[in-house]
Scaffold this motif. Structure first.
Motif, PDB file in Angstrom:
ATOM      1  N   GLN A  39       0.834  -1.205   0.000  1.00 23.28           N
ATOM      2  CA  GLN A  39       0.000   0.000   0.000  1.00 23.28           C
ATOM      3  C   GLN A  39       0.866   1.251   0.000  1.00 23.28           C
ATOM      4  OE1 GLN A  39      -2.885   0.094  -0.758  1.00 23.28           O
ATOM      5  NE2 GLN A  39      -3.897  -1.753  -0.098  1.00 23.28           N
ATOM      6  N   SER A  40       1.913   1.221   0.842  1.00 25.12           N
ATOM      7  CA  SER A  40       2.844   2.346   0.893  1.00 25.12           C
ATOM      8  C   SER A  40       4.105   1.932   1.638  1.00 25.12           C
ATOM      9  CB  SER A  40       2.220   3.564   1.582  1.00 25.12           C
ATOM     10  OG  SER A  40       1.983   3.275   2.943  1.00 25.12           O
ATOM     11  N   VAL A  41       5.174   2.688   1.397  1.00 28.78           N
ATOM     12  CA  VAL A  41       6.427   2.500   2.123  1.00 28.78           C
ATOM     13  C   VAL A  41       6.459   3.583   3.190  1.00 28.78           C
ATOM     14  CG1 VAL A  41       8.932   2.448   1.943  1.00 28.78           C
ATOM     15  CG2 VAL A  41       7.547   1.572   0.065  1.00 28.78           C
ATOM     16  N   LYS A  42       6.443   3.172   4.473  1.00 25.95           N
ATOM     17  CA  LYS A  42       6.310   4.117   5.586  1.00 25.95           C
ATOM     18  C   LYS A  42       7.629   4.757   6.011  1.00 25.95           C
ATOM     19  CE  LYS A  42       2.980   4.222   8.000  1.00 25.95           C
ATOM     20  NZ  LYS A  42       1.886   5.152   8.085  1.00 25.95           N
ATOM     21  N   GLU A  68       9.742  -0.352   6.919  1.00 26.04           N
ATOM     22  CA  GLU A  68       8.358  -0.499   7.376  1.00 26.04           C
ATOM     23  C   GLU A  68       7.423  -0.142   6.223  1.00 26.04           C
ATOM     24  OE1 GLU A  68       5.356   0.964  10.926  1.00 26.04           O
ATOM     25  OE2 GLU A  68       7.484   1.496  11.017  1.00 26.04           O
ATOM     26  N   VAL A  69       6.488  -1.057   5.942  1.00 27.73           N
ATOM     27  CA  VAL A  69       5.532  -0.864   4.850  1.00 27.73           C
ATOM     28  C   VAL A  69       4.113  -1.035   5.388  1.00 27.73           C
ATOM     29  CG1 VAL A  69       7.110  -1.617   3.037  1.00 27.73           C
ATOM     30  CG2 VAL A  69       5.664  -3.301   4.173  1.00 27.73           C
ATOM     31  N   THR A  70       3.153  -0.577   4.613  1.00 25.00           N
ATOM     32  CA  THR A  70       1.745  -0.765   4.937  1.00 25.00           C
ATOM     33  C   THR A  70       1.184  -1.811   3.985  1.00 25.00           C
ATOM     34  OG1 THR A  70       1.558   1.531   5.617  1.00 25.00           O
ATOM     35  CG2 THR A  70      -0.496   0.374   5.171  1.00 25.00           C
ATOM     36  N   LEU A  71       0.532  -2.838   4.554  1.00 27.48           N
ATOM     37  CA  LEU A  71      -0.083  -3.905   3.768  1.00 27.48           C
ATOM     38  C   LEU A  71      -1.578  -3.935   4.053  1.00 27.48           C
ATOM     39  CD1 LEU A  71       2.509  -6.747   4.469  1.00 27.48           C
ATOM     40  CD2 LEU A  71       2.380  -5.278   2.459  1.00 27.48           C
ATOM     41  N   THR A  72      -2.337  -4.623   3.196  1.00 29.39           N
ATOM     42  CA  THR A  72      -3.760  -4.807   3.404  1.00 29.39           C
ATOM     43  C   THR A  72      -4.007  -6.232   3.867  1.00 29.39           C
ATOM     44  OG1 THR A  72      -4.275  -3.228   1.666  1.00 29.39           O
ATOM     45  CG2 THR A  72      -6.034  -4.727   2.315  1.00 29.39           C
TER      46      THR A  72
END
Length: 171
Positions: A39-42, A68-72
């Motif tokens: 979803q995004s790279v935090k 750290e990344v955002t996943l669904t």
């Protein structure tokens, strides 16, 4: 010690001769393929690299990275943060015919016409490979509990006559 931006490309043989060590970051904006896979790279990727020669006198790059990344979540469809950490070991593949006798302990790193390897590409590949195949929260954090899952029951198959029974009679 302050973390600095890593070079985009490095000459692995020269870095091994100097026994260089890097402790730095790769900006999140440069990790475009990782951003497409999540979803995004935090955060920026924290990377440590160490160049040296092994016993066979091959240039070797040992390293680790985390981001750290955002996943669904595939159960509840909500986003969650995931820290992806990897360790890797590469050696430059200087000649294409050398592939048969390349040691299994190392991953081959493609070298361009200038004798350099693309660090961002290699590290981004490793981080993408470390992503979970099916992204899910921990059971305690997910809104959909395992007791809410209903899989149903299969109906009992009807006893139908075998279509090849006719052939058995003609025998």
């Amino acid at each position: 010690m302050q973390k600095v931006k890593l070079p985009l490309k490095v000459e692995p043989v020269r870095a091994a001769q100097k026994q260089l060590d890097y402790d730095g970051i790769i900006k999140a904006e440069l990790l475009t393929r990782l951003a497409e896979s999540t979803q995004s790279v935090k955060s920026d990727a924290n990377v440590t690299l160490s160049f040296d020669f092994d016993r066979r006198h091959l240039a070797v790059m040992h390293g680790s990275a985390d981001v750290e990344v955002t996943l669904t979540c595939q159960r509840c469809q909500e986003e969650f943060n995931h820290t992806s950490s990897v360790e890797f070991c590469y050696s430059p593949l200087l000649k294409t015919d050398e592939d048969d006798e390349f040691p299994e302990a190392y991953e081959p790193a493609a070298v361009d016409e200038n004798g350099e390897i693309n660090l961002v590409e290699i590290i981004e590949d490793e981080l993408i490979l470390e992503l979970p195949q099916i992204a899910m929260h921990d059971d305690a954090d997910c809104k959909v509990s395992s007791s809410d899952k209903v899989f149903g029951k299969l109906p009992i198959a009807d006893e139908r006559p075998n279509p090849f029974a006719v052939l058995k009679q003609s025998k």
